[in-house]
Design an enzyme around this catalytic site. Structure first.
Site, PDB file in Angstrom:
ATOM      1  N   HIS A 266     -58.469 -82.549  89.304  1.00 50.94           N
ATOM      2  CA  HIS A 266     -57.917 -83.535  90.237  1.00 50.94           C
ATOM      3  C   HIS A 266     -58.008 -83.068  91.698  1.00 50.94           C
ATOM      4  O   HIS A 266     -57.840 -83.868  92.619  1.00 50.94           O
ATOM      5  CB  HIS A 266     -56.454 -83.840  89.908  1.00 50.94           C
TER       6      HIS A 266
ATOM      7  N   ASP B 188     -61.490 -84.483  79.857  1.00 47.38           N
ATOM      8  CA  ASP B 188     -60.031 -84.580  79.987  1.00 47.38           C
ATOM      9  C   ASP B 188     -59.702 -86.083  80.025  1.00 47.38           C
ATOM     10  O   ASP B 188     -60.503 -86.888  80.515  1.00 47.38           O
ATOM     11  CB  ASP B 188     -59.609 -83.903  81.296  1.00 47.38           C
TER      12      ASP B 188
ATOM     13  N   ASP C 115     -56.198 -83.389  76.299  1.00 44.94           N
ATOM     14  CA  ASP C 115     -55.177 -84.442  76.366  1.00 44.94           C
ATOM     15  C   ASP C 115     -55.694 -85.816  75.909  1.00 44.94           C
ATOM     16  O   ASP C 115     -54.984 -86.814  76.032  1.00 44.94           O
ATOM     17  CB  ASP C 115     -54.498 -84.506  77.746  1.00 44.94           C
TER      18      ASP C 115
HETATM   19  C1  SP5 Z   1     -55.120 -81.789  84.594  1.00 45.10           C
HETATM   20  C2  SP5 Z   1     -54.302 -82.921  84.105  1.00 45.10           C
HETATM   21  O1  SP5 Z   1     -54.347 -83.262  82.929  1.00 45.10           O
HETATM   22  N1  SP5 Z   1     -53.476 -83.494  84.988  1.00 45.10           N
HETATM   23  C3  SP5 Z   1     -52.621 -84.539  84.584  1.00 45.10           C
HETATM   24  C4  SP5 Z   1     -52.124 -85.367  85.704  1.00 45.10           C
HETATM   25  C5  SP5 Z   1     -51.216 -86.430  85.171  1.00 45.10           C
HETATM   26  N2  SP5 Z   1     -51.081 -87.513  86.049  1.00 45.10           N
HETATM   27  C6  SP5 Z   1     -50.216 -88.591  85.684  1.00 45.10           C
HETATM   28  C7  SP5 Z   1     -50.147 -88.917  84.246  1.00 45.10           C
HETATM   29  C8  SP5 Z   1     -49.168 -90.038  83.980  1.00 45.10           C
HETATM   30  C9  SP5 Z   1     -48.946 -90.117  82.550  1.00 45.10           C
HETATM   31  N3  SP5 Z   1     -48.083 -91.115  82.087  1.00 45.10           N
HETATM   32  C10 SP5 Z   1     -47.962 -90.842  80.667  1.00 45.10           C
HETATM   33  C11 SP5 Z   1     -47.085 -91.683  79.862  1.00 45.10           C
HETATM   34  C12 SP5 Z   1     -47.067 -91.098  78.467  1.00 45.10           C
HETATM   35  N4  SP5 Z   1     -46.141 -91.741  77.618  1.00 45.10           N
HETATM   36 ZN    ZN Z   2     -55.589 -84.478  81.950  1.00 48.92          ZN
END
Ligand code: SP5
Ligand code: ZN
Length: 344
Positions: free
Chosen positions: A158, A193, A282
């Site tokens: 990111h 990812d 993920d």
């Molecule tokens: C490197 C990496 O995996 N960064 C993750 C950044 C996450 N950004 C926001 C994700 C929002 C997720 N909302 C999830 C709801 C699940 N029930």
């Molecule tokens: Zn991620």
């Protein structure tokens, strides 16, 4: 297949993560890396400490002032912080015009676009060695290894040239890919990812020498909101060298494999001579940040399809969070990838 890892990467210890304004435990914990490392030791993978390449390869991808900011940012923050304060920015410029102020709180907002990348006591050491881990894995492949794995943590995909976000500080995979241009004319970066590789997209958007492909759900629906749409295909020299394979929320392994195959075909059509994989776990169905549904056998199948490209390949760890299947998913991908690449 060698594994690169350094315990100094464990020093970054984010506590709180805000989801829709609600505080919760931060998902990007050091235990993620310990769990993967210990699984790999059980499987007999050689674990090597990274070499120290200094900051030049990091500054080849990032704004040098951004790289240097982190060297003493936490100390500067602590010197002025009220009791109990967290090292997160509370205001942002909203533009790249203007200037980075001397004030530490102003500077934090200048270099970070969200609250998920807190400064903690050993954050700099952790992000420095996370990047060195990636460069060391790249060097191993440049020296002739068929494949290598950088167990980088904190993750990187990111992060943009001059801003941290989404748990990421230095963009380890981009640093590795750019470093590999020292040996190969055309390099590809494949991001599996579940989140948009928005930082990697931005870094390579106008470059024709590095092809970037990311698989992720529609960024309008699943954060990170701002980049990763299907119509973003690159610009200038990079026109046609960026590919967003947009999935739907809840997609299963059939849709993920179809998207992966389209990405692989595009990378082959581009003529890539070497590959970097931004390897998140993920996409798992039970990941705490779950958006699609991949199971251990699906991760093994992804490994087979990527290994079958036959390219010198550097795997760089990105996301994938503590949940029931993280160990199994990492095990399935990495043992399969080793088997498929050791065979030559
Ligand atoms: C490197 C990496 O995996 N960064 C993750 C950044 C996450 N950004 C926001 C994700 C929002 C997720 N909302 C999830 C709801 C699940 N029930
Ligand atoms: Zn991620």
């Amino acid at each position: 297949m060698k594994v690169f890892f350094d315990e100094r990467q464990l020093g970054h210890k984010p506590e709180v993560y805000y989801r829709g304004g609600a505080p919760m435990p931060h998902p990007e914990q050091p235990e993620r890396a310990i769990l993967i490392r210990d699984m790999l030791i059980e499987h007999g993978f050689p674990i090597e400490a990274p070499s120290d390449f200094g900051t030049d390869p990091i500054k080849a991808v990032h704004d040098p002032d951004y790289v240097d900011f982190f060297t003493n940012a936490y100390e500067r923050f602590l010197a002025e912080a009220p009791e109990g304060a967290l090292g997160i920015p509370t205001r942002h410029p909203g533009t790249r015009r203007g200037r980075c102020p001397k004030d530490i709180n102003g500077a934090m907002g200048w270099w970070m676009t969200d609250t998920s990348t807190p400064l903690t006591e050993n954050t700099y050491e952790a992000i420095y060695w996370s990047a060195q881990t990636a460069i060391s894995a790249a060097k191993d492949v440049m020296d002739g290894a068929r494949a290598s794995y950088g167990l980088s943590r904190p993750p990187g995909h990111h992060a943009m040239t001059d801003c941290a976000n989404g748990f990421c500080f230095y963009n380890n995979a981009c640093i590795a890919a750019h470093h590999m241009r020292g040996k190969w004319g055309k390099v590809a970066l494949l991001d599996v990812d579940v989140h948009t590789g928005n930082g990697s997209l931005d870094i390579f958007y106008d470059r024709g020498d590095v092809f970037f492909c990311s698989l992720h759900p529609d960024p309008a629906v699943y954060p990170t909101f701002y980049l990763g749409y299907a119509d973003e295909t690159g610009e200038g020299d990079g026109l046609g060298a960026s590919l967003n394979e947009v999935l739907n929320m809840g997609d299963g392994e059939v849709e993920v494999m179809e998207a992966l195959d389209r990405g692989i075909t595009a990378i082959q059509d581009f003529g890539a001579e070497a590959l970097v994989v931004s390897l998140g776990f993920d996409m798992a169905a039970d990941d705490p940040l779950a958006a699609v549904q991949v199971y251990p056998e699906g991760f093994a199948e992804m490994a087979r399809r990527i290994a079958a490209m036959g390219l010198p390949t550097v795997l760089i760890q990105e996301g994938g969070y503590l949940g029931p299947s993280l160990r199994n998913n990492a095990e399935a991908f990495l043992t399969t990838f080793r088997k498929e690449t050791d065979r030559r």
